[in-house]
Motif scaffolding. Structure first.
Motif, mmCIF file in Angstrom:
data_model
loop_
_atom_site.group_PDB
_atom_site.id
_atom_site.type_symbol
_atom_site.label_atom_id
_atom_site.label_comp_id
_atom_site.label_asym_id
_atom_site.label_seq_id
_atom_site.Cartn_x
_atom_site.Cartn_y
_atom_site.Cartn_z
ATOM 1 N N HIS A 6 0.836 -1.204 0.000
ATOM 2 C CA HIS A 6 0.000 0.000 0.000
ATOM 3 C C HIS A 6 0.871 1.255 0.000
ATOM 4 O O HIS A 6 0.606 2.214 -0.731
ATOM 5 C CB HIS A 6 -0.939 -0.002 1.207
ATOM 6 C CG HIS A 6 -1.812 1.188 1.260
ATOM 7 N ND1 HIS A 6 -1.569 2.247 2.099
ATOM 8 C CD2 HIS A 6 -2.921 1.517 0.550
ATOM 9 C CE1 HIS A 6 -2.496 3.173 1.913
ATOM 10 N NE2 HIS A 6 -3.329 2.759 0.984
ATOM 11 N N GLU A 7 1.919 1.233 0.793
ATOM 12 C CA GLU A 7 2.854 2.363 0.833
ATOM 13 C C GLU A 7 3.469 2.596 -0.553
ATOM 14 O O GLU A 7 3.537 3.735 -1.036
ATOM 15 C CB GLU A 7 3.951 2.077 1.858
ATOM 16 C CG GLU A 7 4.948 3.186 2.044
ATOM 17 C CD GLU A 7 6.012 2.834 3.071
ATOM 18 O OE1 GLU A 7 7.156 3.300 2.892
ATOM 19 O OE2 GLU A 7 5.714 2.094 4.041
ATOM 20 N N ARG A 10 1.062 4.117 -3.023
ATOM 21 C CA ARG A 10 0.869 5.550 -2.776
ATOM 22 C C ARG A 10 2.059 6.385 -3.233
ATOM 23 O O ARG A 10 1.923 7.581 -3.467
ATOM 24 C CB ARG A 10 0.551 5.804 -1.306
ATOM 25 C CG ARG A 10 -0.858 5.378 -0.944
ATOM 26 C CD ARG A 10 -1.825 6.137 -1.785
ATOM 27 N NE ARG A 10 -3.201 5.816 -1.468
ATOM 28 C CZ ARG A 10 -4.219 6.230 -2.183
ATOM 29 N NH1 ARG A 10 -4.032 6.967 -3.253
ATOM 30 N NH2 ARG A 10 -5.434 5.905 -1.845
ATOM 31 N N PRO A 14 -0.419 9.044 -5.413
ATOM 32 C CA PRO A 14 -0.573 9.752 -4.138
ATOM 33 C C PRO A 14 -2.040 9.885 -3.730
ATOM 34 O O PRO A 14 -2.936 9.884 -4.579
ATOM 35 C CB PRO A 14 0.034 11.132 -4.415
ATOM 36 C CG PRO A 14 0.869 10.966 -5.628
ATOM 37 C CD PRO A 14 0.252 9.860 -6.422
ATOM 38 N N LYS A 15 -2.249 9.984 -2.446
ATOM 39 C CA LYS A 15 -3.596 10.173 -1.909
ATOM 40 C C LYS A 15 -4.246 11.352 -2.627
ATOM 41 O O LYS A 15 -3.625 12.387 -2.835
ATOM 42 C CB LYS A 15 -3.525 10.435 -0.405
ATOM 43 C CG LYS A 15 -4.814 10.208 0.295
ATOM 44 C CD LYS A 15 -4.607 10.168 1.790
ATOM 45 C CE LYS A 15 -5.893 9.699 2.418
ATOM 46 N NZ LYS A 15 -5.698 9.011 3.639
ATOM 47 N N GLY A 16 -5.481 11.158 -3.043
ATOM 48 C CA GLY A 16 -6.191 12.198 -3.772
ATOM 49 C C GLY A 16 -6.249 11.925 -5.267
ATOM 50 O O GLY A 16 -7.104 12.446 -5.956
ATOM 51 N N ARG A 17 -5.330 11.110 -5.764
ATOM 52 C CA ARG A 17 -5.367 10.756 -7.190
ATOM 53 C C ARG A 17 -6.312 9.570 -7.378
ATOM 54 O O ARG A 17 -6.231 8.566 -6.691
ATOM 55 C CB ARG A 17 -3.969 10.389 -7.688
ATOM 56 C CG ARG A 17 -3.968 10.053 -9.160
ATOM 57 C CD ARG A 17 -2.588 9.929 -9.739
ATOM 58 N NE ARG A 17 -2.666 9.354 -11.080
ATOM 59 C CZ ARG A 17 -1.650 8.876 -11.735
ATOM 60 N NH1 ARG A 17 -0.442 8.917 -11.195
ATOM 61 N NH2 ARG A 17 -1.809 8.374 -12.939
#
Length: 81
Positions: A6-7, A10, A14-17
């Motif tokens: 998961h890391e 990301r 990235p978070k939000g994509r």
């Protein structure tokens, strides 16, 4: 190992994509890069190397699993552009 995957995901997404635009070829490419990253938890080996010991070669072929050279592994957003 899932937490680490998961890391790594990301790093590239990235978070939000959104994942909505990902195609199977993108997911396969990302999977091959992530599974070609050496892990301390595997004594410096990659998940791909371990899979070669445990899985049938035909499964590798069907899933399009392949190793990425260590110097070519990059886990950044540019991977999927």
């Amino acid at each position: 190992m899932l937490e680490k995957n998961h890391e790594y995901i990301r790093y590239v997404l990235p978070k939000g994509r959104s994942f909505n635009e990902l195609k199977q070829k993108d997911a396969t490419l990302l999977m091959n890069y992530i599974n070609s990253e050496a892990r301390d938890s595997l004594n410096g080996h990659t998940p791909f190397e371990l899979s070669q010991l445990l899985l049938d070669k035909e499964l590798h072929k069907q899933l399009h699993l392949k190793a990425i050279k260590p110097d070519d592994v990059t886990l950044m957003p540019a991977l999927l552009r």
